[in-house]
Design a protein around this motif. Structure first.
Motif, short mmCIF file in Angstrom:
data_model
loop_
_atom_site.label_atom_id
_atom_site.label_comp_id
_atom_site.label_asym_id
_atom_site.label_seq_id
_atom_site.Cartn_x
_atom_site.Cartn_y
_atom_site.Cartn_z
N LEU A 234 -39.31 44.60 92.24
CA LEU A 234 -38.38 43.64 92.56
C LEU A 234 -38.54 42.76 93.57
N SER A 235 -38.97 42.38 94.66
CA SER A 235 -39.42 41.06 95.16
C SER A 235 -40.19 40.06 93.92
N ARG A 236 -41.24 40.41 93.87
CA ARG A 236 -41.84 39.71 92.41
C ARG A 236 -40.72 39.41 91.36
N ILE A 237 -40.61 40.21 90.69
CA ILE A 237 -38.76 39.11 89.89
C ILE A 237 -37.35 38.45 91.08
N GLY A 238 -37.82 38.69 91.96
CA GLY A 238 -36.97 37.92 92.73
C GLY A 238 -35.72 38.48 92.52
N ILE A 239 -35.45 39.86 93.08
CA ILE A 239 -34.60 39.98 93.93
C ILE A 239 -34.84 40.81 95.09
N ASP A 240 -33.83 40.65 95.48
CA ASP A 240 -34.36 41.07 97.09
C ASP A 240 -33.58 42.14 97.91
N VAL A 241 -34.02 42.62 98.30
CA VAL A 241 -33.34 44.33 98.02
C VAL A 241 -33.13 44.73 99.97
N PRO A 242 -32.13 44.14 100.41
CA PRO A 242 -32.08 44.76 102.22
C PRO A 242 -31.96 46.12 102.12
N HIS A 243 -32.43 46.60 103.79
CA HIS A 243 -32.33 48.09 104.16
C HIS A 243 -30.59 48.45 103.86
N VAL A 244 -30.36 49.71 103.67
CA VAL A 244 -28.58 49.80 103.33
C VAL A 244 -28.09 49.82 104.70
N ALA A 245 -29.35 49.72 106.02
CA ALA A 245 -28.19 49.06 107.59
C ALA A 245 -28.14 47.41 108.30
#
Length: 274
Positions: A234-245
């Motif tokens: 996901l990071s490689r394809i440009g999608i930032d994924v934050p932790h739920v906290a």
């Protein structure tokens, strides 16, 4: 709102295909005297070779795939390798003659023995969904819907997954017209059939096979840490994924990651979009 969960590595702590095969091989040995471990091992190695060959020859290579569409094309192309693998597994005979009740009991026994364990907080998530009147489904590329139901027992959830016929062939669900669920696109198609016009959907998954489902509406990646293969993809394809906290810009974020369902519930992130 509806919750839809992947099974292997999401509901369960680890992939269960190996356990399903192990249990079937043991049952065949006890019932028929057939020793099928070598045939299974050969099928696994053939699958790994097919996948590696596909990855090595696919253009563009991994480092050059920078968006979700490019990654989806790569994942869709794995269909041939996955289909060939399922056919090889059927031909090994490890499932031949086994009934639905056999697979269900394999799932029950796997949990009782501790060989399969649920991800932390799964039961709490189910109880929370019940209190709120939320529908919960499972969508999986696993080979046996009955095995999944055995693992989930006594909880009953609707499961969209493949299943095994009496002659040992792995078949797709009737709702898909018999098409086997093997790829990210197959899972997305299954998710759409399950949810239809239900409004907001939260999807939970752990692997690249879940990528398109996670991007469908809202999603949570289940991962040991921020370096999981799916989160790296996901990071490689440009999608930032934050932790739920992480409270940063939460109201505009549709995809998060968490170690387990307890972290999801503690974050109250599922209250978004209700």
């Amino acid at each position: 709102m509806r919750l839809v969960l992947d099974f292997d590595g999401t509901v369960t702590q680890k992939d269960t295909i190996g356990e399903l095969a192990r249990a079937a091989i043991d049952l065949q040995r006890h019932r028929t005297g057939r020793h099928l471990q070598a045939a299974w091992d050969d099928a696994v190695q053939a699958y790994l070779r097919d996948c590696e060959s596909y990855r090595a020859s696919f253009d563009p290579p991994e480092a050059s795939r920078k968006d979700a569409a490019a990654e989806a094309r790569f994942l869709a192309g794995l269909k041939d390798a996955e289909e060939a693998s399922l056919s090889r597994v059927s031909q090994t005979g490890i499932f031949a003659g086994l009934q639905r009740d056999d697979f269900f009991q394999m799932g029950v026994d796997a949990v009782l023995s501790g060989r399969v364990a649920e991800t932390e907080g799964f039961q709490e998530l189910m109880r929370s969904a019940e209190r709120k009147g939320l529908k919960v489904d499972v969508v999986s590329v696993n080979w046996s819907r009955a095995f999944i139901q055995g693992v989930l027992h006594p909880r009953r959830l609707d499961v969209a997954a493949n299943d095994v016929s009496e002659n040992g062939d792995i078949k797709g669900p009737q709702t898909s017209g018999g098409t086997r669920i093997t790829t990210s696109r197959d899972k997305l198609d299954a998710l759409r059939r399950v949810t239809q016009a239900d409004g907001p959907v939260w999807y939970f998954g752990d692997s690249v096979t879940d990528l398109q489902c996670l991007l469908y509406s809202r999603g949570v990646v289940i991962a040991e840490d921020a370096t999981s293969p799916l989160l790296r993809t996901l990071s490689r394809i440009g999608i930032d994924v934050p932790h739920v906290a992480n409270p940063r810009n939460r109201e505009n974020t549709k995809l998060f990651w968490a170690r387990d369902f307890r972290q999801v519930l503690a974050s109250r992130v599922l209250e978004q979009g209700q």
